[in-house]
Motif scaffolding. Sequence first.
Motif, PDB file in Angstrom:
ATOM      1  N   ARG A   1     -37.271   2.289  41.077  1.00  0.00           N
ATOM      2  CA  ARG A   1     -38.496   3.049  40.874  1.00  0.00           C
ATOM      3  C   ARG A   1     -38.218   4.144  39.840  1.00  0.00           C
ATOM      4  O   ARG A   1     -37.056   4.496  39.601  1.00  0.00           O
ATOM      5  N   PRO A   2     -39.248   4.720  39.218  1.00  0.00           N
ATOM      6  CA  PRO A   2     -39.017   5.793  38.242  1.00  0.00           C
ATOM      7  C   PRO A   2     -38.191   6.927  38.846  1.00  0.00           C
ATOM      8  O   PRO A   2     -38.480   7.405  39.941  1.00  0.00           O
ATOM      9  N   GLY A   3     -37.155   7.330  38.142  1.00  0.00           N
ATOM     10  CA  GLY A   3     -36.276   8.385  38.636  1.00  0.00           C
ATOM     11  C   GLY A   3     -35.256   7.918  39.640  1.00  0.00           C
ATOM     12  O   GLY A   3     -34.504   8.739  40.199  1.00  0.00           O
ATOM     13  N   GLY A   4     -35.188   6.598  39.899  1.00  0.00           N
ATOM     14  CA  GLY A   4     -34.244   6.066  40.879  1.00  0.00           C
ATOM     15  C   GLY A   4     -32.808   6.162  40.406  1.00  0.00           C
ATOM     16  O   GLY A   4     -32.524   6.389  39.227  1.00  0.00           O
ATOM     17  N   ILE A   5     -31.881   5.963  41.349  1.00  0.00           N
ATOM     18  CA  ILE A   5     -30.454   6.159  41.100  1.00  0.00           C
ATOM     19  C   ILE A   5     -29.703   4.841  41.197  1.00  0.00           C
ATOM     20  O   ILE A   5     -29.836   4.109  42.183  1.00  0.00           O
ATOM     21  N   LEU A   6     -28.900   4.541  40.178  1.00  0.00           N
ATOM     22  CA  LEU A   6     -27.912   3.477  40.237  1.00  0.00           C
ATOM     23  C   LEU A   6     -26.556   4.151  40.422  1.00  0.00           C
ATOM     24  O   LEU A   6     -26.110   4.902  39.548  1.00  0.00           O
ATOM     25  N   ALA A   7     -25.899   3.911  41.558  1.00  0.00           N
ATOM     26  CA  ALA A   7     -24.612   4.537  41.863  1.00  0.00           C
ATOM     27  C   ALA A   7     -23.552   3.442  41.958  1.00  0.00           C
ATOM     28  O   ALA A   7     -23.719   2.468  42.702  1.00  0.00           O
ATOM     29  N   ILE A   8     -22.471   3.595  41.202  1.00  0.00           N
ATOM     30  CA  ILE A   8     -21.430   2.573  41.122  1.00  0.00           C
ATOM     31  C   ILE A   8     -20.086   3.198  41.429  1.00  0.00           C
ATOM     32  O   ILE A   8     -19.667   4.162  40.785  1.00  0.00           O
ATOM     33  N   TRP A   9     -19.386   2.624  42.420  1.00  0.00           N
ATOM     34  CA  TRP A   9     -18.069   3.098  42.843  1.00  0.00           C
ATOM     35  C   TRP A   9     -16.986   2.445  41.994  1.00  0.00           C
ATOM     36  O   TRP A   9     -17.097   1.279  41.614  1.00  0.00           O
ATOM     37  N   SER A  10     -15.916   3.188  41.718  1.00  0.00           N
ATOM     38  CA  SER A  10     -14.800   2.649  40.956  1.00  0.00           C
ATOM     39  C   SER A  10     -13.509   3.308  41.410  1.00  0.00           C
ATOM     40  O   SER A  10     -13.488   4.478  41.791  1.00  0.00           O
ATOM     41  N   ALA A  11     -12.421   2.543  41.354  1.00  0.00           N
ATOM     42  CA  ALA A  11     -11.116   3.094  41.700  1.00  0.00           C
ATOM     43  C   ALA A  11     -10.586   4.033  40.623  1.00  0.00           C
ATOM     44  O   ALA A  11      -9.663   4.812  40.878  1.00  0.00           O
ATOM     45  N   ALA A  12     -11.170   3.977  39.420  1.00  0.00           N
ATOM     46  CA  ALA A  12     -10.666   4.811  38.324  1.00  0.00           C
ATOM     47  C   ALA A  12     -11.792   5.095  37.340  1.00  0.00           C
ATOM     48  O   ALA A  12     -12.809   4.407  37.310  1.00  0.00           O
ATOM     49  N   ALA A  13     -11.567   6.118  36.523  1.00  0.00           N
ATOM     50  CA  ALA A  13     -12.543   6.476  35.488  1.00  0.00           C
ATOM     51  C   ALA A  13     -12.570   5.418  34.392  1.00  0.00           C
ATOM     52  O   ALA A  13     -11.608   4.674  34.192  1.00  0.00           O
ATOM     53  N   ASP A  14     -13.704   5.356  33.674  1.00  0.00           N
ATOM     54  CA  ASP A  14     -13.867   4.401  32.577  1.00  0.00           C
ATOM     55  C   ASP A  14     -14.874   4.990  31.594  1.00  0.00           C
ATOM     56  O   ASP A  14     -16.072   4.754  31.703  1.00  0.00           O
ATOM     57  N   PRO A  15     -14.407   5.796  30.632  1.00  0.00           N
ATOM     58  CA  PRO A  15     -15.326   6.440  29.684  1.00  0.00           C
ATOM     59  C   PRO A  15     -16.192   5.456  28.929  1.00  0.00           C
ATOM     60  O   PRO A  15     -17.352   5.750  28.609  1.00  0.00           O
ATOM     61  N   GLN A  16     -15.675   4.266  28.653  1.00  0.00           N
ATOM     62  CA  GLN A  16     -16.466   3.270  27.928  1.00  0.00           C
ATOM     63  C   GLN A  16     -17.680   2.843  28.761  1.00  0.00           C
ATOM     64  O   GLN A  16     -18.777   2.643  28.218  1.00  0.00           O
ATOM     65  N   PHE A  17     -17.494   2.724  30.069  1.00  0.00           N
ATOM     66  CA  PHE A  17     -18.614   2.339  30.921  1.00  0.00           C
ATOM     67  C   PHE A  17     -19.644   3.465  31.012  1.00  0.00           C
ATOM     68  O   PHE A  17     -20.848   3.208  31.076  1.00  0.00           O
ATOM     69  N   THR A  18     -19.177   4.706  30.996  1.00  0.00           N
ATOM     70  CA  THR A  18     -20.112   5.835  30.957  1.00  0.00           C
ATOM     71  C   THR A  18     -21.024   5.729  29.748  1.00  0.00           C
ATOM     72  O   THR A  18     -22.248   5.882  29.843  1.00  0.00           O
ATOM     73  N   ARG A  19     -20.447   5.426  28.600  1.00  0.00           N
ATOM     74  CA  ARG A  19     -21.240   5.286  27.372  1.00  0.00           C
ATOM     75  C   ARG A  19     -22.190   4.090  27.464  1.00  0.00           C
ATOM     76  O   ARG A  19     -23.320   4.143  26.949  1.00  0.00           O
ATOM     77  N   ARG A  20     -21.737   3.024  28.131  1.00  0.00           N
ATOM     78  CA  ARG A  20     -22.604   1.846  28.284  1.00  0.00           C
ATOM     79  C   ARG A  20     -23.824   2.185  29.133  1.00  0.00           C
ATOM     80  O   ARG A  20     -24.944   1.770  28.825  1.00  0.00           O
ATOM     81  N   LEU A  21     -23.623   2.933  30.210  1.00  0.00           N
ATOM     82  CA  LEU A  21     -24.747   3.366  31.043  1.00  0.00           C
ATOM     83  C   LEU A  21     -25.736   4.202  30.234  1.00  0.00           C
ATOM     84  O   LEU A  21     -26.957   4.025  30.346  1.00  0.00           O
TER      85      LEU A  21
END
Length: 223
Positions: free
Chosen positions: A172-192
């Motif tokens: 829905r508008p303003g909804g949250i996609l939350a994704i768990w990870s064992a480690a950071a991934d700056p490239q995935f941050t940029r993809r989001l």
Amino acid sequence: MIPRTLLGTAQVPQGSELRLFSRGDDFIIALDRNELMSSRMSGSEEALAVMSCERLPRGDTPHLLIGGYGMGFTLRAALAELGPKARISVAELVPEIIDWARGPMAAMTAGCLDDPRVELVMDDVARVIGAATGRYDAILLDVDNGPDGLTRAANNRIYSMAGLATARRALRPGGILAIWSAAADPQFTRRLESAGFAVDPVAVRARSNGKGAKHMIWFARSR
């Protein structure tokens, strides 16, 4: 040292074999040599639910999608945070995971799957997301060790640009996609960000007492 006892195995469709072990009062789900989850370390899985609920749009009837069930830490934490009118759909692909929850781990899971707010969907979470348009206030994903298909290669589509666009449509508008990870991934941050989300990556501790390794949760708000 307390030995591990193998309690069961499960084949991930188009993926690898999962194994459930007990060690004393603790439970472990392993994939090959990787310890995917342990009953000793629930802090970041609980934070996935608690911090997502804190970010929900206002309203007393939120609808959350959790994929997958795991050991139920995220589901139980979400149930504790949400009111009686909330709905939580849990997408789980592996039937044995639910059998283990209702069987060897029944005392730990405390009947959370029988809560009237919970709908259990035995399906691939990617298909569940793809079938929805503007349905969920939040989608909480903990199906791999990070934004790649560790448990099954097909999960890579969830984290692709096309998969993120599909998740955005399901919210829905303003909804949250939350994704768990064992480690950071700056490239995935940029993809989001490129997929049109406002992104808040948060490091959380593995254990509920604030100790242990640091895990990462991306909270991506649709805009």
